[in-house]
Structure formats: C-alpha cells, structure tokens
Design an enzyme around this catalytic site. Structure first.
Site, PDB file in Angstrom:
ATOM      1  CG  HIS A 159      24.375  20.384 -29.292  1.00  0.00           C
ATOM      2  ND1 HIS A 159      25.236  20.900 -28.349  1.00  0.00           N
ATOM      3  CD2 HIS A 159      24.140  19.108 -28.917  1.00  0.00           C
ATOM      4  CE1 HIS A 159      25.517  19.972 -27.453  1.00  0.00           C
ATOM      5  NE2 HIS A 159      24.866  18.865 -27.773  1.00  0.00           N
ATOM      6  CB  CYS A 160      21.173  21.053 -25.924  1.00  0.00           C
ATOM      7  SG  CYS A 160      21.958  19.478 -26.320  1.00  0.00           S
ATOM      8  CB  ILE A 161      19.799  25.438 -24.042  1.00  0.00           C
ATOM      9  CG1 ILE A 161      20.351  24.482 -22.968  1.00  0.00           C
ATOM     10  CG2 ILE A 161      18.842  26.428 -23.383  1.00  0.00           C
ATOM     11  CD1 ILE A 161      21.156  25.156 -21.896  1.00  0.00           C
ATOM     12  CB  ILE A 204      17.856  23.245 -30.914  1.00  0.00           C
ATOM     13  CG1 ILE A 204      18.888  24.200 -31.526  1.00  0.00           C
ATOM     14  CG2 ILE A 204      17.171  22.420 -31.987  1.00  0.00           C
ATOM     15  CD1 ILE A 204      18.335  25.171 -32.525  1.00  0.00           C
ATOM     16  CG  ASP A 205      17.529  19.639 -27.660  1.00  0.00           C
ATOM     17  OD1 ASP A 205      17.729  19.783 -28.888  1.00  0.00           O
ATOM     18  OD2 ASP A 205      18.301  19.022 -26.914  1.00  0.00           O
TER      19      ASP A 205
END
Length: 419
Positions: free
Chosen positions: A259-261, A263-264
């Site tokens: 959910h992070c790398i 997307i963010d």
C-alpha cells in the site's frame, strides 16, 4: 457511548492504532462504514494479518468497541482518520474516502475536538482539503478545534517495530494544534516528533517511501545488467553491505507491492507536476523500472525454459508466494499478479502455492492453490519463487524441481537460476 478517541477506518492502519491505544488504557471506538467489519470486530474476529483473534478479544476486554453509527464521533475529544488513499486512473490521489470521512466528522464536530489525518496523501491536503470542510460549520481551526497530520508508519508483518515503538511524526496546522496532537499521541506512543507544520509531516512520509522506491529501482536495474555480465548481484550487495557507513542494502525482486511504495511516491510526483509544471524525474523513472520487473521476470522464465529446450507456451509454471510481502496474506499491488498475466498471455499453464492464500483472485478469474506442494513442484516445468515465505524450505523445493527460478536471491545451489 463516549471514548477518549474514535479511530475512523478499521484497516491495516486504524486497527493496530486502536489496539495500541486500548492497550495503554485509552477508551477507543473504531468507526467504519462496513457493517461486516464492525460486526466481525465486535465478535472478536480479526481481518488483518498483524492482529490475531486473541488480540481483538483483549481489545474488547479493555473496552474497545466498533461502530457504524457516526454519532459516536460527537462524544470523543479526539478523532483520527485512517482511511485508504489509492491512486485514481489519472495518477492523482483518490481522496474520496478522506473527504467522506471528514464530512462525517464535520457533521459531528464540537468545540475542543482534535482531528488528525493519518492517511497518506499529497502535501497540503490537511490545510487545503480537510480544514475547509471542518470549518464550514463555523468552528475555527487553531482556536475552536485542533487539526493535524501524522503519517502512518505501519509495517505489516514487522515483529520488531509496531505502533508504540515507531517514532510518530506530528504536524499541526498551527503550533497549538501540533502541541495538542503531540500530547494526545504521547499517551500511548513512546516517541513523538513534532514537525514544523502539517505540510512537512505530509512530505516526510512521501520522502520515506520515495527513498525506498528509488533505491529498489536502482538494484532492480542493476539486476538486469549484472545478469547479462555474469555478475552475482546478491554477492555484490553483501560485499557492499560490509561497509559500516554510507551504504544501506536494498535488494532486487519481481516488482514492488503493498500500500506504500508503489503508490505514495506518485503523490509527490503528482504534486510537482500539477503545481510546479515539471516532472519529478527520479520518481517517474523508478516507477518505470519497478513496474517493468514482472515482464522482465516473465522473459527470464521464457529464456530459462528455452535453455531446457522447452517453449513457454504450453509449459507448466508454478508460482510460489503471491503476496506482496513475506509471511503475510496481504495481496495489495502484488507483482505476482502482472507476472501471472504475462505468463498466461504468452501461453504458460500457471498454477500457484502460497501458505496464506487459498484462492488467488486474478483479473481473468480466481485460481485455487495447488493441493499438494511437493507434487506440484515435481510436476512443473518451471518453479518461480516470487515470495520467500518462512513456511518454504526453499533449498529442498529447488532440489526437487526440474527447473527453479529464484527471484529473491535466497538459494545457494549453482543449479538454480537467480534474478
């Protein structure tokens, strides 16, 4: 039913936060719009990897309750928003869940309340999107109510660092808001780090994941030319890591997930492009490299089969581990999905095994886990280790396979193919 805090969103971020707050003696209510999630929690069932049903039971014993009734918000002195912020089709952050949550809070806002956004987003969201909605009813941020941003730092599956012992960055819209939010988090988190403001706190989270994104892209690109040059990149990384300063080891793989790398960093790239009119070239290049890794792995699989005088079309390819991270069941943005799509598109007969996934939902339809791992490995023309779960005896699996492709660099036999 009053509480010290209402946490909005009972997912991978909100639920561990609720657990730690309850563990430290705060009265916690978890608010979620999904009735099945709320019912499950109130019945003692967990729906995320990091919390077992025994953890939920202990939360309930400490007074935790979940609810879909928004009126619980009006009774709490603090509300923390932990809802998803995925990417929209145009690459912009989808703030639908955030604006929906904030609108719900605004309907139940009262003087003295603290509102904290933890959902990752682009710099300026707290001030430019959240603040106006909260102030529509006449209450003013900084005097009547407090508003801050505190980036979530949940790392699913990490048994060393959790909510309590991971330093918490907090940035308020005003200095008074920062003080109020800092005091709140200090009640149940060991180290709270005040930021200059909410924009700095928002950008800090994006920098953390952009740093990882770019460095993973670096080693992923190195994996390609090291393979062509006959260099063992895994050994190269181990050698470089012996330097006690100036180097942090990153490792290649079949792509990035979670959910992070993936997307963010795009939030930061989107902000730079739309506000300043030029690209954030490091992020865009890293995205290009990392997103191309599943196709690269599929081509390598084709080459490996060719060495065995076999075509990819019609070959039986077994994928081991389809989650985005080892030892968890979370499949969000897993690179195993595009890898399977490439292999299927090029004619391979794809099967899978994962100790945490019984049914794998692919775009073309669900795929059931092979019932017998040993039999499936022995019968496959090629076995690809996509995720190295602890449940796998990788050396034994590689030994029994006709051909084994290790994308995680964990095998030692010269007979296996490594990324």
């Amino acid at each position: 039913m009053s509480a010290d805090v209402v946490i909005v969103g009972m997912g991978y971020v909100g639920l561990p936060l609720a657990q730690e707050a309850a563990r430290q003696g705060l009265s916690v209510i978890g608010f979620d719009i999904k009735q099945d999630v709320v019912d499950g929690l109130n019945a003692g069932r967990s729906h995320i990897d990091d919390l077992a049903e025994s953890d939920i039971q202990r939360m309930l014993e400490a007074g935790f309750r979940a609810s879909t009734d928004e009126s619980v918000l009006a009774e709490a002195p603090a509300v923390v928003v932990c809802v998803p912020t995925p990417l929209a089709r145009d690459g912009a952050p989808d703030l639908g869940a955030v604006t929906g949550a904030v609108s719900t809070i605004a309907r139940n806002l009262r003087p003295g309340m603290l509102v904290v956004l933890e959902s990752t987003t682009w710099p300026g969201t707290t001030e430019e999107i959240v603040r106006p909605v909260l102030e529509e009813g006449g209450l003013t941020v900084g005097s009547d109510i407090s508003l801050a941003f505190s980036p979530e730092r949940i790392d699913p599956g990490n048994r060393t660092y959790g909510v309590r012992n991971t330093p918490k960055v907090v940035g308020g819209v005003t200095p008074a808001c920062t003080e109020r939010a800092t005091a709140f988090y200090q009640r149940f988190i060991d180290t709270v780090v005040p930021a200059k403001g909410s924009r700095e706190a928002e950008t800090a989270k994006l920098l953390e994941n952009t740093y990882r994104h770019i460095n993973i892209a670096l080693v992923n690109e190195m994996a390609r030319f090291c393979h062509e040059l006959g260099i063992d990149l895994w050994n190269v990384i181990d050698l470089a890591a012996t330097k006690p300063f100036g180097f942090q080891a990153f490792y290649p793989g079949p792509g990035v997930g979670g959910h992070c790398i993936p997307i963010d960093p795009n939030y930061l790239s989107y902000t730079v492009r739309t506000r300043l009119g030029y690209p954030f070239r490091f992020v865009e290049l890293a995205q290009e490299v990392n997103s191309s890794m599943p196709a690269y792995v599929a081509r390598r699989a084709q080459d490996i089969l060719n060495e065995d005088a076999k075509a990819l079309r019609g070959s039986r390819v077994l994928l081991l581990g389809v989650t985005y991270k080892r030892n968890i069941a979370d499949q969000r943005e897993s690179p195993a999905v595009p890898l399977a799509e490439y292999l299927q598109e090029w004619g391979a007969e794809v099967s899978f095994h994962d100790p945490a996934v019984a049914t794998w939902n692919l775009p073309d339809g669900p795929l059931e886990r092979v019932p017998d791992l040993a039999e499936a490995v022995a019968g496959a023309d090629l076995v690809i280790l996509v995720q190295n779960h602890d449940a796998y005896d990788v050396e034994a699996l590689a030994e029994s396979a006709r051909s084994f492709f290790d994308t995680r660099g964990v095998t030692t036999s010269s007979q296996t193919h490594r990324l």
